[in-house]
Write an enzyme that holds these catalytic residues in place. Structure first.
Site, PDB file in Angstrom:
ATOM      1  N   SER A   1      15.645  -3.192   7.360  1.00  0.00           N
ATOM      2  CA  SER A   1      14.235  -3.476   7.090  1.00  0.00           C
ATOM      3  C   SER A   1      14.117  -4.717   6.214  1.00  0.00           C
ATOM      4  O   SER A   1      14.998  -4.992   5.390  1.00  0.00           O
ATOM      5  CB  SER A   1      13.572  -2.303   6.391  1.00  0.00           C
ATOM      6  OG  SER A   1      12.267  -2.647   5.940  1.00  0.00           O
TER       7      SER A   1
ATOM      8  N   TYR B   1      11.758   4.483   0.792  1.00  0.00           N
ATOM      9  CA  TYR B   1      12.111   3.808   2.041  1.00  0.00           C
ATOM     10  C   TYR B   1      12.991   2.586   1.762  1.00  0.00           C
ATOM     11  O   TYR B   1      14.000   2.363   2.454  1.00  0.00           O
ATOM     12  CB  TYR B   1      10.848   3.384   2.775  1.00  0.00           C
ATOM     13  CG  TYR B   1      11.103   2.735   4.110  1.00  0.00           C
ATOM     14  CD1 TYR B   1      11.540   3.492   5.196  1.00  0.00           C
ATOM     15  CD2 TYR B   1      10.901   1.369   4.289  1.00  0.00           C
ATOM     16  CE1 TYR B   1      11.770   2.898   6.431  1.00  0.00           C
ATOM     17  CE2 TYR B   1      11.129   0.766   5.517  1.00  0.00           C
ATOM     18  CZ  TYR B   1      11.562   1.533   6.588  1.00  0.00           C
ATOM     19  OH  TYR B   1      11.787   0.932   7.800  1.00  0.00           O
TER      20      TYR B   1
END
Length: 260
Positions: free
Chosen positions: A155, A169
């Site tokens: 990410s 996250y």
């Protein structure tokens, strides 16, 4: 030109770079995973994909792969279940007779202030985003040979978190960096490459380019716009093919300049 026509043309011209290869794409029924699965098939690979939700959607992706003249297989597997992870790798290797490419794509995202995150949220995110890629790689490494590939989808916030509420996250995706670099060193002597791709804002059902936070997210990139699943798939295909043979232990940002 349609996908089928593209594949046919590539085959005629000798451009099917992954002919004879077998790939496993986790979370391949939609979004980035679907784009990756279809691109690998376009390049000549047989592709198995895991899913947890809609069997109909997963089977539709597998059918598209089969229509290209490749073997496509949709397998239900919960990435949070360690035994399911091991079983699906063994099943794919048995069905295809080999395993050459693992794409760790399946993931979950839970955002929110750290004080409001429940323990169940923490466990689920770490199980799917951290433990599962490790276990998939562990199981796949028993089958991968010279030229094998492990590619993980990380990410853009694995290293740069531009907004609050992403502690869980972001931590889970940052773990993919350490896993990638350690595995690259460990598996390199066997001729296996290991890399991680960090997508920026990508237009998917989970994060649509016309969603409520789209303008904000696009504004964080240098290009000022979202990318597509095809953008990520193209980089996966490069790493999976022969042209990616000397890339290992790398973090590759496909993020529109989010990290610039």
């Amino acid at each position: 030109m349609t996908t089928s026509e593209t594949v046919a043309t590539a085959a005629v011209n000798g451009f099917a770079k992954l002919d004879g290869k077998a790939a496993l794409v986790t979370g391949g029924s939609r979004g980035i995973g679907e784009a990756v699965a279809l691109r690998l098939a376009e390049d000549g690979a047989d592709v198995a994909l895991t899913y947890q939700g809609s069997a109909e959607r997963a089977e539709a992706v597998a059918a598209k792969i089969t229509a290209m003249g490749r073997r496509g297989w949709a397998v239900r597997a919960d990435s949070a279940d360690p035994q399911a992870v091991r079983d699906v790798v063994e099943a794919v290797a048995e069905r295809f007779g080999r395993l050459d490419i693992l794409v760790n794509n399946a993931g979950v995202g839970v955002l929110g202030p750290i004080g409001e995150l429940a323990l169940d949220d923490v466990d689920r995110v770490l199980e799917v985003n951290v433990r599962a890629p490790f276990l998939f790689a562990q199981a796949a490494s028993a089958h991968l040979t010279e030229g094998g590939r492990i590619i993980t989808i990380g990410s853009c916030i694995a290293k740069r978190v531009a907004f609050p509420g992403a502690s869980l996250y972001g931590a889970s995706k940052a773990a993919t960096i350490g896993l990638t670099k350690a595995l690259a060193r460990e598996l390199g002597p066997r001729g296996i490459t290991v890399n991680v791709i960090h997508p920026g804002p990508i237009d998917t059902e989970m994060n649509p380019a016309d969603g409520p936070s789209a303008e904000f997210q696009a504004g964080l990139t240098a290009l000022g716009r979202y990318g597509s699943g095809a953008d990520i798939a193209a980089t996966v295909a490069h790493l999976a093919g022969e042209d990616g043979r000397y890339i290992s232990g790398a973090e590759i940002a496909v993020d529109g300049g989010f990290a610039s």
